[in-house]
Design an enzyme around this catalytic site. Structure first.
Site, short mmCIF file in Angstrom:
data_model
loop_
_atom_site.label_atom_id
_atom_site.label_comp_id
_atom_site.label_asym_id
_atom_site.label_seq_id
_atom_site.Cartn_x
_atom_site.Cartn_y
_atom_site.Cartn_z
N HIS A 11 0.52 -1.18 0.08
CA HIS A 11 -0.12 0.09 0.08
C HIS A 11 0.74 1.18 -0.04
O HIS A 11 0.76 2.28 -0.60
CB HIS A 11 -1.03 -0.13 1.21
CG HIS A 11 -1.90 1.23 1.13
ND1 HIS A 11 -1.82 2.48 1.84
CD2 HIS A 11 -3.19 1.16 0.62
CE1 HIS A 11 -2.70 3.24 1.49
NE2 HIS A 11 -3.64 2.49 0.77
N ALA A 73 -5.73 -8.98 2.80
CA ALA A 73 -7.01 -9.61 2.30
C ALA A 73 -7.07 -8.73 1.15
O ALA A 73 -6.80 -7.63 0.85
CB ALA A 73 -8.06 -9.48 3.39
N GLY A 75 -9.33 -6.37 -0.57
CA GLY A 75 -10.15 -5.48 -0.34
C GLY A 75 -10.31 -4.47 -1.67
O GLY A 75 -9.96 -5.00 -2.83
N HIS A 77 -8.56 -2.10 -2.90
CA HIS A 77 -7.60 -1.88 -3.67
C HIS A 77 -7.07 -3.00 -4.59
O HIS A 77 -6.56 -2.66 -5.72
CB HIS A 77 -6.25 -1.64 -2.85
CG HIS A 77 -6.30 -0.18 -2.07
ND1 HIS A 77 -6.61 0.93 -2.88
CD2 HIS A 77 -6.14 0.19 -0.67
CE1 HIS A 77 -6.55 2.08 -1.81
NE2 HIS A 77 -6.35 1.40 -0.79
#
Length: 136
Positions: A11, A73, A75, A77
């Site tokens: 991220h 997990a 999600g 993104h």
């Protein structure tokens, strides 16, 4: 066989130390298999971004790039942002092969490692091994 590289895709954060665990994974991959080209790229806040990283690999004649999301997990993104980024790369570089792996946190060996660590914090023996685990 095509020349393959691995991008660990995280991220990103404003704090540069946030990426230290990802850098450790990147180094561990290199240590275990020096012939594997592994790089680290970020969605936001930190360089390099995925496109910059992928295009540098393509410039080094890599034809197949596996993108491993360093997310717990899948999600938004990983459902929307990463596929859109990979589609853009595929459009820009149609001869290259871009593959999206599963989120690292959804891989069974990683799930089991997290479970063992969590159990180790309790000091309660692992019922599957009969060995008491201790956390760090």
């Amino acid at each position: 066989m095509s020349k393959t590289a691995l991008i660990l895709f995280a991220h990103g954060a404003r704090d540069p130390q946030w990426a230290d665990p990802m850098r450790r994974v990147c180094a561990a991959v290199s240590d275990r298999s020096p012939e594997v080209r592994v790089e680290l790229a970020f969605l936001e806040f930190m360089p390099p971004d995925l496109r910059t990283c992928a295009e540098a690999l393509l410039a080094d004649d890599f034809e197949r790039i596996i993108v491993l999301p360093m997310f717990i997990a899948r999600g938004g993104h990983l459902r929307r942002d990463l596929p859109a980024l990979l589609d853009e790369l595929r459009d820009r570089h149609p001869r290259a092969c871009f593959e999206q792996a599963s989120a690292i946190g959804e891989v069974e060996t990683v799930v089991q490692a997290m479970a063992l660590h969590a159990l180790g914090l309790t000091g309660i023996p692992d019922a599957n091994s009969g060995v008491e685990r201790r956390g760090r």
